[in-house]
Write a protein that holds these residues in place. Structure first.
Motif, short mmCIF file in Angstrom:
data_model
loop_
_atom_site.label_atom_id
_atom_site.label_comp_id
_atom_site.label_asym_id
_atom_site.label_seq_id
_atom_site.Cartn_x
_atom_site.Cartn_y
_atom_site.Cartn_z
N GLN A 45 0.86 -1.19 0.00
CA GLN A 45 0.00 0.00 0.00
C GLN A 45 0.89 1.23 0.00
O GLN A 45 1.91 1.26 0.69
CB GLN A 45 -0.87 0.03 1.26
N GLY B 3 -10.45 -4.02 -5.38
CA GLY B 3 -9.06 -3.70 -5.67
C GLY B 3 -8.54 -4.60 -6.76
O GLY B 3 -9.28 -5.28 -7.46
N TYR B 104 -1.67 0.74 -7.52
CA TYR B 104 -2.44 -0.07 -6.57
C TYR B 104 -2.06 -1.53 -6.80
O TYR B 104 -2.25 -2.06 -7.89
CB TYR B 104 -3.93 0.13 -6.80
#
Lengths: 114, 114
Positions: A45, B3, B104
């Motif tokens: 992250q 995600g 990400y």
């Protein structure tokens, strides 16, 4: 070529201690700098970033200042918590070319104990 | 929202076999990256897609490695004639636009070649 060097871990601290994780870099041009964190069992992250010299990135009590003169981006936190236990990666991205790929350091494991 | 997802989460294969690793990026993200993380190391760049095309494959270690992204969304990393040295965690990351800073990351696929 581009490279990132971070202090080796593991770093073991008591809760509420001050944290510094050193990071220096070598890059062509003017890179953007990042700290990523990997908590146990989770993916990487983004923790914070700085895109130009003298910028300070901050998030969740962590800070890092982009120092062009010393090519450094050290991560600091004034008072660590057990929940900060994780692996921290310093990374850079050069702003030339098309890829904008990240170059990572080897990571520093932080263990915070009560 | 969802995600980046990667499948499988773990893959064990015998030396010499062929494997495919899948990455589902965040919907709408145009840029997609593959990285490889060996034990105790930071992620190392493999390949970058902008849309359907591989804009930078300079990190692929040799011609046994290949990746595709035929419709500009899902990507597959393919490894032929696997070797024990290919054992690592393979990470996928996506980025919304070429100008965005944050990548990400998915949780990774742990590949073990026996």
């Amino acid at each position: 070529g581009n490279s990132v060097t971070q202090m080796e871990g593991p770093v073991t601290l008591s809760e509420e201690a001050f944290l510094t994780i050193n990071c220096t870099y070598t890059a062509t041009g003017y890179p953007s700098l990042f700290w990523y964190v990997q908590y146990p069992g989770e993916g990487l992250q983004l923790l914070l970033k700085a895109t130009k010299a003298d910028d300070k990135g901050s998030n969740k009590g962590f800070e890092a200042t982009y120092r062009k003169e010393t090519t450094s981006f050290h991560l600091e936190k004034g008072s660590v918590q057990v929940s900060d236990s994780a692996v921290y990666f310093c990374a850079l991205r050069t702003n030339t070319g098309t890829a904008s790929k990240l170059t990572f350091g080897t990571g520093t494991r932080l263990q915070v104990t009560l | 929202g969802a995600g980046v997802s990667q499948t499988p989460s773990n893959k064990v294969t015998e030396k010499g076999k062929y494997v495919e690793l899948r990455c589902d990026p965040i919907s709408g993200h145009t840029a997609l990256y593959w990285y490889r993380q060996s034990l105790g190391q930071g992620p190392e760049f493999l390949i970058y897609f902008q849309g359907t095309g591989a804009a930078d494959d300079s990190g692929l270690p040799n011609d046994r490695f290949f990746a595709v992204r035929p419709e500009g969304s899902v990507s597959t990393l393919k490894i032929q004639r696997t070797e024990r040295g290919d054992s690592a965690v393979y990470l996928c990351a996506s980025r919304p636009t070429p100008g965005a800073y944050e990548q990400y990351f998915g949780p990774g696929t742990r590949l073990t070649v026996t």
